[in-house]
Structures are given as structure tokens and as C-alpha cells.
Design a protein around this motif. Structure first.
Motif, short mmCIF file in Angstrom:
data_model
loop_
_atom_site.label_atom_id
_atom_site.label_comp_id
_atom_site.label_asym_id
_atom_site.label_seq_id
_atom_site.Cartn_x
_atom_site.Cartn_y
_atom_site.Cartn_z
N VAL A 291 54.53 -6.79 118.69
CA VAL A 291 55.54 -5.75 118.89
C VAL A 291 55.41 -4.70 117.79
O VAL A 291 55.44 -3.48 118.05
CB VAL A 291 56.95 -6.36 118.91
CG1 VAL A 291 58.01 -5.26 118.83
CG2 VAL A 291 57.15 -7.19 120.17
N ASN A 292 55.27 -5.16 116.53
CA ASN A 292 55.15 -4.21 115.42
C ASN A 292 53.87 -3.36 115.55
O ASN A 292 53.90 -2.13 115.34
CB ASN A 292 55.14 -4.96 114.09
CG ASN A 292 56.51 -5.54 113.75
OD1 ASN A 292 57.52 -5.01 114.19
ND2 ASN A 292 56.53 -6.61 112.97
N ASN A 293 52.75 -4.02 115.88
CA ASN A 293 51.47 -3.29 115.99
C ASN A 293 51.52 -2.24 117.09
O ASN A 293 51.10 -1.08 116.90
CB ASN A 293 50.33 -4.26 116.24
CG ASN A 293 50.05 -5.15 115.03
OD1 ASN A 293 50.38 -4.78 113.90
ND2 ASN A 293 49.45 -6.31 115.26
N PHE A 294 52.00 -2.65 118.27
CA PHE A 294 52.05 -1.70 119.39
C PHE A 294 53.08 -0.61 119.14
O PHE A 294 52.94 0.53 119.63
CB PHE A 294 52.34 -2.43 120.70
CG PHE A 294 51.14 -3.14 121.27
CD1 PHE A 294 50.04 -2.41 121.72
CD2 PHE A 294 51.10 -4.52 121.36
CE1 PHE A 294 48.93 -3.06 122.24
CE2 PHE A 294 49.99 -5.16 121.88
CZ PHE A 294 48.89 -4.44 122.31
N SER A 295 54.12 -0.91 118.36
CA SER A 295 55.11 0.12 118.02
C SER A 295 54.49 1.18 117.13
O SER A 295 54.71 2.39 117.31
CB SER A 295 56.32 -0.52 117.32
OG SER A 295 57.00 -1.38 118.18
N GLU A 296 53.69 0.72 116.15
CA GLU A 296 53.02 1.68 115.27
C GLU A 296 52.03 2.55 116.06
O GLU A 296 51.94 3.78 115.86
CB GLU A 296 52.29 0.93 114.16
CG GLU A 296 53.22 0.26 113.17
CD GLU A 296 52.46 -0.55 112.13
OE1 GLU A 296 51.21 -0.52 112.15
OE2 GLU A 296 53.12 -1.20 111.29
N LEU A 297 51.25 1.90 116.97
CA LEU A 297 50.31 2.66 117.80
C LEU A 297 51.03 3.66 118.68
O LEU A 297 50.57 4.81 118.88
CB LEU A 297 49.47 1.70 118.65
CG LEU A 297 48.43 0.85 117.91
CD1 LEU A 297 47.80 -0.15 118.88
CD2 LEU A 297 47.37 1.75 117.29
#
Length: 506
Positions: A274-280
Motif C-alpha cells: 500500500v505504501n509503495n503503490f501510494s508513493e508511485l
């Protein structure tokens, strides 16, 4: 007590032979006075009366001795003594005084032959009886010829009897009471109001009261010691139960900690996505804005498509995290101990993974092969899910601990493996947890379900995990929990639970 045939016995007969000798003596005295017809009847009457006193006194002593042997309470003993003195020895009044203070004062405790309120109004005697009653064998006999002293006058006034006998009740060297018995007048001619024989019998009676009093004190001390010991044991038991409650709570918290560590690990993976895709997605939004400002609509459209896919992934992993939380809430909602029918397979599978991840949080280099062979269409069991979850956590945690210990030994080619199987056998559901750890010695296996028994180093185990699990399964759910093991070949814990009625599963 033996006497010569020509001697007058002054103590109560203690046997048939002594009584016959006394009768023979008095018969000879009657024969010697055969010519004195005027006095013969009176002498015979006096003889018979004296013999009756001695015989009644002997019977009274025997009864009181039986009371002592039967451990009669001292209050009943004294009451029986006073009744016997008045009836058997035909005294008009009898009184028992108890030492109230250390200065020699005595107060009445029991009385017979008085008005109902006389003993209550009887004042504390301000005289020291030890001045006239110097030992356990002494006594004060007051008849017509007795010199009157202040003490005698005082006793006469309150007893309201001119003739009496006073005897000490002594324990050891301490006078604890005084036995008094009095008579208004002579009951037979040619004899004092209170005879020497009666005083002797009374002295023996006072001795028996002393024995009974000493016994009562002894039993009182024993009772106090028993009460004190009982109180100490009760306090120890209370403290033990408090400690046991604290240890059980500590073990529950340890099990909860195992679950929480596993849950944290389970949630960490979807949260990372969730954090990674939010940053992307944030970066894509910036790129889309820049493309729009530059008039590159085709590029902006492609970037928007990537953003939509990222948001879909965020939603997917968010749902996964929500599913983990939902599953744990489902199993923990019965914290009040409510039972319900469940399919055991999801709980076993979920607890296995959580216990594994819990150990990984402590030892990040640890890894093991997990094998879950869960029987399809497993019958439902009626359980308290939270309790059975605690049992499974303990079984899995012990299995992972065992394989980790063997792994640390550096054995070449060793692969840590934990295997769980669920099967249905008749009307029972069976869960088997097998590890290929170092195994369990026979001596350890015999104690493994005992409270506070543990093979773990200090600080790593309370010794209550398997004990509580055993109680939860056997006492709380009517099931069976056993262990099979051979050293070097691992161990298998077998959990057996009765099935629920058909169609009861949620």
C-alpha cells in the motif's frame, strides 16, 4: 487406701473390700456399745449416714472421672460438680469462684442453691485465698469450733451459710479458682455440720476439677495453635492463588504476544505494498499534471491508466489487510467464553502462519518448511475459539521453538519442518502438530503437562503454556491432548475434540 481392722477409715472407700472393712469397723463399735441402748440408735444412724456420704462421694468421684475421660467442656464439668455436691453430699449451697486478677481477687462464675440473681450480685472477693489455702492439698473447713477470721466472716455473709468448706483449684503452682460448699445446720447428731470425710471427698473433687481445668487450657492452647496454623495456611493459599492468577495472566499475555507478533508480520506485507503503490501514485499524479500542462494528452492518458492500476493494487492489498483483521476479530469476539460451532481448518491455518511469523520477528534468519494438510469437509466443533486459538498457538510455538533449537545446533543437512494435519475420526476431529525437532525425553514427557514445568531457559517460559492448554482441552471442552515423541525424531502433539451436531457450523 488400706486401713487396719481397728482403725476408722477417713477417706472414701475406693473398693468393695474397703467398704466391707468400714462396715465391720462400725459393727464392732455398735457391739461395744450394746449396753448403751439410749445412744445405740443414734450411733447406728450416724454410722449409716457417714457410710452413705462416703459411698455417694465415691460414686460422684467416679462419675467426674468419666467426664474428664470424655473430655467434657470445663463449664459443663463444673456445673456437674456443683450438682453432684448438692445432691450426693446433700450440701445446701455450692459455689465456684474464678481468679479474676493477679492480686488474688476472685469472682463467682457458677453457683447452685442460690436465688436466681445471687451469684450475679456476689461481689469480687477482696481477699487473697492463698493466705489460708496454701497448696493443692490444703482446704478450709469451717464448723462451730472454727475461729472466725475476716475472710470466713466475709464468706459466711455472702454464702449465707455458717458452715462450709473451701478448697483450692490449682494448676501447677497457680490457684485458678476456689470451690465452696456450705450447709445451714447439722444433718446428723453427734457430728459436725461438715464432716472430715466430706471435706476429704471435696478435696478429691477439687483435684478432679483442677485436672479438667488443665485439660481445658491445654485444648484451648491447641485450638489456638490450630486456628493460627489454619490462618497461616489460608493466607498462604490466598497468596498462592494470587500468584497463580498472575502467572496464568502472564501466560495469556505471552500467547497474546505471539498472536500480535504474527498479526503484525501478516499486516506488514500488504501495508508495504500500500505504501509503495501510494508513493508511485503520487509521482504519477505529478507526471500527469506536467503532461497536461505541456499539452501531451496521449502521455497523460497512459499515465492515468497506470495510476488506475496502482489504485487497484492499493485497494487489493488494503482488502487483504482488512481480511486479516476481520479474521482475528471473528476469533476474538467470544472473549466472554461463549461457545459456538466452527470449522477448525481456517483457525488452524491462520494460527500456524501467525505463530511462524511471530518467531521470525524474534529471529529474522529463521525459516522452516510449513506443511498444512487440512482435511476437506471437516466436521464442526463447538468450542470457545479464543481458547482453542490459545491452545494452537502454544502447540505451534513449541514446535517452532523445537525446530529452531535443533537448527541452531548446526546439524548438517537439517531442514526445520512443522507439519499440521486435521482429520475426522468417527464423531471426533483430530489435529496433529508434528515437528522434526530434537524430540522429548521420557522423563520430560511424563511431566510435560504439569504446571510450572518447563525445559526452556529462565525468562523464556513460565511452564504454564501446555498445562493451561491441557486444562482448556480436557476440562473446558471434553477433549484429549496427548504427546508422542522419541529423542532425535521430533514430537507429535495430538488434539482431539468432539464434533458438533450436524449443520451447527457457522
Amino acid at each position: 487406701m488400706e486401713t487396719a481392722d481397728n482403725e476408722l477409715p477417713i477417706t472414701p472407700p475406693t473398693s468393695v473390700d474397703e467398704l466391707q472393712r468400714a462396715l465391720a469397723y462400725y459393727q464392732r463399735r455398735v457391739d461395744e456399745l450394746g449396753g448403751a441402748n439410749v445412744q445405740a440408735d443414734a450411733v447406728i444412724s450416724a454410722v449409716k449416714s457417714d457410710l452413705r456420704v462416703k459411698n455417694d462421694g465415691f460414686n460422684l468421684l467416679a462419675e467426674l472421672q468419666e467426664s474428664i475421660d470424655a473430655q467434657m467442656p470445663i463449664e459443663e464439668m463444673i456445673d456437674k460438680t456443683l450438682v453432684g455436691i448438692n445432691l450426693r453430699l446433700r450440701m445446701d449451697r455450692s459455689l465456684f469462684l474464678v481468679r479474676a486478677t493477679n492480686d488474688g481477687h476472685f469472682v463467682p462464675r457458677f453457683g447452685l442453691g442460690f436465688d436466681a440473681n445471687l451469684t450475679q450480685g456476689f461481689p469480687t472477693l477482696l481477699f487473697d485465698f492463698s493466705a489460708v489455702l496454701t497448696g493443692k492439698d490444703s482446704y478450709l473447713l469451717v464448723n462451730k469450733a472454727t475461729a472466725i477470721t475476716p475472710l470466713i466472716e466475709h464468706l459466711r455473709e455472702h454464702l449465707e451459710t455458717p458452715f462450709f468448706v473451701a478448697l483450692p483449684v490449682v494448676i501447677g503452682r497457680e490457684m485458678v479458682g476456689v470451690l465452696l460448699a456450705g450447709r445451714y445446720k447439722e444433718i446428723k447428731p453427734f457430728a459436725p455440720p461438715v464432716s472430715q470425710s466430706e471435706a476429704t471427698i471435696m478435696r478429691a473433687i477439687a483435684g478432679l476439677v483442677s485436672v479438667s481445668w488443665a485439660n481445658a487450657n491445654h485444648f484451648l492452647i491447641l485450638d489456638q495453635q490450630v486456628q493460627q496454623r489454619t490462618s497461616e495456611l489460608q493466607n498462604s493459599l490466598t497468596e498462592l492463588r494470587r500468584t497463580q492468577t498472575q502467572l496464568i495472566q502472564q501466560e495469556k499475555m505471552a500467547s497474546l504476544g505471539e498472536l500480535m507478533a504474527g498479526i503484525a508480520h501478516e499486516l506488514q506485507n500488504p501495508l508495504n505494498f500500500v505504501n509503495n503503490f501510494s508513493e508511485l501514485s503520487t509521482e504519477l499524479l505529478t507526471e500527469i499534471q506536467e503532461a497536461q500542462e505541456a499539452g501531451h494528452l496521449e502521455e497523460a492518458t497512459m499515465l492515468a491508466t497506470d495510476l488506475a492500476q496502482n489504485l487497484s493494487k492499493i485497494h487489493q492489498y488494503g482488502q487483504r489487510a482488512a481480511g486479516i483483521v476481520h479474521g482475528m476479530l471473528k476469533h476474538s469476539r467470544t472473549s466472554t467464553g461463549q461457545r459456538r460451532a466452527i470449522d477448525l481448518n481456517p483457525l488452524v491455518d491462520e494460527t500456524l502462519r501467525l505463530a511462524y511469523h511471530s518467531l521470525q520477528t524474534k529471529h529474522r534468519s529463521f525459516s522452516a518448511v510449513l506443511k498444512a494438510e487440512l482435511a476437506p469437509n471437516l466436521g464442526a466443533v463447538v468450542v470457545v475459539p479464543q481458547d482453542i486459538s490459545r491452545v494452537l498457538v502454544n502447540l505451534f510455538a513449541n514446535a517452532f521453538y523445537a525446530v529452531h533449537q535443533r537448527q541452531q545446533s548446526g546439524e548438517q543437512g537439517y531442514v526445520p519442518t512443522v507439519r499440521v494435519l486435521t482429520t475426522q475420526v468417527g464423531n471426533e476431529v483430530v489435529v496433529q502438530v508434528h515437528d522434526n525437532g530434537p524430540g522429548i525425553a521420557e522423563a520430560v514427557k511424563a511431566k510435560i503437562f504439569q504446571p510450572f514445568f518447563t525445559t526452556k531457559p529462565p525468562g523464556e517460559g513460565t511452564g504454564l503454556g501446555l498445562s493451561l492448554s491441557y486444562d482448556i482441552v480436557t476440562q473446558g471442552h471434553g477433549g484429549v491432548l496427548t504427546v508422542e515423541s522419541q529423542q532425535g525424531e521430533g514430537a507429535t502433539f495430538c488434539l482431539v475434540l468432539p464434533m458438533a451436531p450436524s449443520g451447527a457450523v457457522e
